[in-house]
Structure formats: C-alpha cells, structure tokens
Write a protein that holds these residues in place. Structure first.
Motif, PDB file in Angstrom:
ATOM      1  N   UNK A 374      -6.299   5.189   6.390  1.00  0.00           N
ATOM      2  CA  UNK A 374      -7.300   5.870   5.568  1.00  0.00           C
ATOM      3  C   UNK A 374      -6.640   6.815   4.569  1.00  0.00           C
ATOM      4  N   UNK A 375      -5.528   7.418   4.959  1.00  0.00           N
ATOM      5  CA  UNK A 375      -4.791   8.266   4.023  1.00  0.00           C
ATOM      6  C   UNK A 375      -4.246   7.435   2.862  1.00  0.00           C
ATOM      7  N   UNK A 376      -3.774   6.227   3.182  1.00  0.00           N
ATOM      8  CA  UNK A 376      -3.316   5.324   2.111  1.00  0.00           C
ATOM      9  C   UNK A 376      -4.474   4.941   1.200  1.00  0.00           C
ATOM     10  N   UNK A 377      -5.645   4.736   1.813  1.00  0.00           N
ATOM     11  CA  UNK A 377      -6.831   4.422   1.010  1.00  0.00           C
ATOM     12  C   UNK A 377      -7.200   5.603   0.122  1.00  0.00           C
ATOM     13  N   UNK A 378      -7.088   6.815   0.636  1.00  0.00           N
ATOM     14  CA  UNK A 378      -7.367   8.014  -0.171  1.00  0.00           C
ATOM     15  C   UNK A 378      -6.460   8.069  -1.390  1.00  0.00           C
ATOM     16  N   UNK A 379      -5.198   7.775  -1.178  1.00  0.00           N
ATOM     17  CA  UNK A 379      -4.243   7.774  -2.292  1.00  0.00           C
ATOM     18  C   UNK A 379      -4.618   6.723  -3.329  1.00  0.00           C
ATOM     19  N   UNK A 380      -5.018   5.541  -2.841  1.00  0.00           N
ATOM     20  CA  UNK A 380      -5.400   4.463  -3.762  1.00  0.00           C
ATOM     21  C   UNK A 380      -6.641   4.847  -4.564  1.00  0.00           C
ATOM     22  N   UNK A 381      -7.615   5.497  -3.920  1.00  0.00           N
ATOM     23  CA  UNK A 381      -8.846   5.901  -4.612  1.00  0.00           C
ATOM     24  C   UNK A 381      -8.526   6.927  -5.698  1.00  0.00           C
ATOM     25  N   UNK A 382      -7.644   7.878  -5.393  1.00  0.00           N
ATOM     26  CA  UNK A 382      -7.311   8.912  -6.381  1.00  0.00           C
ATOM     27  C   UNK A 382      -6.505   8.345  -7.549  1.00  0.00           C
ATOM     28  N   UNK A 383      -5.604   7.418  -7.250  1.00  0.00           N
ATOM     29  CA  UNK A 383      -4.743   6.879  -8.306  1.00  0.00           C
ATOM     30  C   UNK A 383      -5.440   5.799  -9.123  1.00  0.00           C
ATOM     31  N   UNK A 384      -6.294   5.017  -8.472  1.00  0.00           N
ATOM     32  CA  UNK A 384      -6.944   3.891  -9.155  1.00  0.00           C
ATOM     33  C   UNK A 384      -8.446   3.903  -8.849  1.00  0.00           C
TER      34      UNK A 384
END
Length: 425
Positions: A374-384
């Motif tokens: 989920x942390x990786x998903x958070x990063x993906x949402x913020x970046x893209x």
C-alpha cells in the motif's frame, strides 16, 4: 467530497459522518419504490413453516407483525436496514483510515476506497431495482457487525464467538452466504489468530459454520408440501407479491429442473457478458492483481508462541502463508455461486466488496507485507495521479450491478460488434 478532503484535518475528524452522508444521500436519491418481487415472499415466511434457511428475516419481522405483514412495513424495514448498513460501513471505513493516519499506506488506502465507492460494486448495487429487498443486504450488514468487533474488541475468544454467531445468523438468513460474504469473515478469523492454538480454534469455528451450511442446504425443509399450500398460508399473512417461480424452484422442484432453468439457461450469454464485465472492470482487476502478486512475494510465517523463544515457524519450521494465501484463496468460494446460479451481477458486486474489505482489514491489522504494498501504491498515486483519476472517472461512469449482469456489458458488446462489423465487413 473527495479523497484529498478526507486527508485534511476536518475531513479526518468527520470521516464517518461525511461518508455516511455521502452514501445515504446516494441511497435516498435512487431509492426504488418497492421491493423486488422475486425475493419478497420470504419476508413473510418464518420458522412456524419449518426450520430452513432464508426464514430468519421473516421470523424477526413476525415478532413485530404476528398476524399480518404489510408490504409497506417490509419495505420500511429494508430501507432502515440499508441505512444501518451504511452507518456501520462508514464507521468501519473511517476507523481503518484513522488507524493508518500519517503512515505511508494512507494515500494508497484512500485511493482504493475511492475507486471501490465509484465502482459498479459499491454498496449502491444493493438497492437498485433488481436487488432491492434481496437478502445480500442483511448478509453484508451482519458481517459488518463482526467487522466492528474485529476492529474494536481485543479479546480473541470474544472475537471468535461473535464471528461464529454472526456466521450462523447469516447462514440462517441465506445459505448462499458461504459463497458470497463468508470470505470476508474468514479473513477476520485468520487475521485474529496469532498462534497455533488460535489458528486451530479459527479453523474449528469455520468448520462449525460449514456444518451449519450443510444442514441448511441438504437437510432442512419447510412443512407445506406444495406451492399451492404455501401460497395459501402466505396470502393470509401478507400483501407482498408472491413469485411462484422463485418458490417452486426453491422448495418444490428437483435439481434437474432448477438447473435447466437457472443454470444452463442462457449460459453462453452470461459467459459472454461476464467476460465483457471483466474487461470493463480491468482497472480494478489490474490493481488488485498487482497488489496480490506483490504481497505473495512477502509471505508472513506465523510464529509458534509455544515454541522456545517463540520464534519457530509452524509445521516443522516450514514457511507458511498463514494469512495471505488463505485469504486470497478464500475468494475461490465464489465459484459455486457463478457455476450454479444466474445472478452473476450480485456475485460480482459481492466479490468486489469482499476483495476491497479484505485489503482494508489487512491494513487495519498493520500487516507488514500489505502495508508495504500500500505504501508503494501511495507513491504511485502521488507521482502519477492521472491514471488513477482516469480509472475513477471510468469506473464512476459505469452503472451498478443488477441481479444478473452489469447493464453496460450488453451495451458495450453490441457497440463493439457493430464497430467490428462496420470495419471488417
């Protein structure tokens, strides 16, 4: 209201009321004016007719309407139950979001929540014209009661007792619970177990529910011996419409007759539109597929707390997917529902709901692998953010699941066929 607002200080404080207001407003703005006729007879059936699944709701209502159940009262009960469900759901979602506040997985969990609420499998599928009054509502509601206990009660014995009671109640409401919302209850059992003894207790409780299912499915019955006798009894009890086909198939038809009318009938069409539905839901399919393939690369072994030092893995020291693989595998319980019945829209809606809430509960348990993904998903949402915005718009543009299908599926198939015919004729 959007995901960004829910991360602000006022949004965090009032998450549960705001979510309830949003869901309740959606419900009241699209409320059908009556219960769907296929299921309505069961609101007037109680245990005086025998011991059988589907009689729990009618038995509860007969406590308040012992002589005659007006259709308006059954409708009001369904509406009130829906509002209670939305209040419970809002509380559960807000509680989990509060648990992950200011953690790396918060944004990812908010994104998943937003996509689910926009999708055809959001709670809104429970109250469209074909599903209004179906017992799926009560199965989900009772399971959410178990979820509230899972989130707020620490005593393992109390959790297991409540989970088992809720499971029995759900099976008494409808034996099909085992193939719809039970995987969510199974996840709560598995996430509660923290050592070998608790794991054995969890599987023992689930085995008890399996026995209850077998009883309701194969050994329970009602006393009336014909549809005419049953209809005569119900006509004196209620002014709700009685669907002859529904009652005949449930109580007075053989398996071959039911299978011919409810399973093999239009099977090719259901498969075709089911495949189109998967295509239309591809943003969620890709997202959850990515989530689980990532999480299964980080298996969590359950420590044997009775072993010296409490560090020995269960079952001869072998690494055991004690949470993730069983939770994911529990979704296979949906297969009999798809194979044996025609209400694929209901099963798709329940599947999306269970899949989402399983992830929610993994986050609530602070499962290391789930939180990492989920942390990786958070990063993906913020970046893209753009792909997630497009996915939200796409899912929100689709209609909600009806009982048998997603209304967009036949329309999409027909349009694609016309386009193909125009280009390649």
């Amino acid at each position: 209201m959007n995901a960004k607002y829910l991360k602000t200080k006022p949004g965090k404080i009032y998450r549960a009321p705001l979510l309830f207001l949003l869901l309740a407003s959606t419900f009241l703005c699209s409320l059908p004016d009556q219960l769907h006729g296929w299921n309505s007879a069961w609101y007037a059936m109680d245990y005086s007719l025998g011991v059988d699944s589907r009689l729990f709701v009618g038995s509860f209502l007969r406590l308040f309407y012992p002589d005659f159940l007006p259709a308006s009262s059954a409708y009001a009960f369904n509406v009130l139950s829906t509002l209670v469900l939305l209040a419970l759901l809002s509380h559960v979602l807000a509680s989990v979001l509060r648990l992950v506040e200011n953690t790396p997985c918060e944004t990812g969990l908010l994104a998943l929540t937003t996509l689910w609420l926009l999708s055809p499998g959001s709670p809104a599928y429970l109250w469209n014209t074909e599903n209004m009054g179906r017992f799926d509502l009560y199965l989900f509601l009772v399971t959410l009661i178990a979820a509230a206990v899972f989130l707020h009660v620490r005593a393992v014995s109390v959790r297991f007792a409540v989970f088992t009671i809720c499971g029995m109640v759900c099976l008494a409401i409808h034996q099909g619970y085992l193939f719809t919302f039970f995987p969510l209850l199974a996840a709560m059992y598995l996430l509660t177990a923290e050592n070998r003894k608790q794991l054995i207790a969890a599987f023992s409780c689930m085995a008890v529910l399996g026995v209850v299912f077998l009883y309701f499915q194969f050994f329970s019955h009602i006393r009336p011996g014909s549809y005419e006798e049953l209809a005569s009894v119900l006509a004196a009890r209620t002014d709700l419409p009685l669907n002859e086909s529904a009652l005949r198939f449930e109580y007075f038809s053989g398996f071959a007759d039911s299978a011919r009318e409810l399973v093999t009938n239009q099977l090719g069409e259901r498969i075709r539109y089911g495949i189109v539905t998967l295509l239309l839901l591809s943003p969620l399919a890709l997202l959850y597929g990515w989530f689980w393939q990532k999480i299964l690369r980080k298996p969590a072994a359950l420590e044997d707390m009775d072993a010296p030092g409490g560090k020995t893995c269960l079952f001869g020291g072998k690494t055991l997917f004690i949470r993730h693989l069983p939770i994911l595998s529990s979704l296979l319980l949906f297969l009999p529902a798809f194979v044996l019945t025609i209400d694929w829209g209901r099963w798709f809606g329940a599947f999306l709901t269970v899949q989402f809430l399983q992830v929610i509960f993994l986050a609530a348990k602070k499962d290391a692998a789930a939180c990492s993904v989920l942390a990786s998903l958070s990063t993906a949402v913020r970046r893209h953010p753009f792909p997630f915005l497009c996915a939200g718009i796409w899912l929100g543009s689709l209609q909600k699941f009806q009982a048998t299908l997603l209304p967009d599926a036949p329309a999409f198939f027909a349009s694609a066929y016309r386009l193909f015919h125009m280009l390649f004729r």
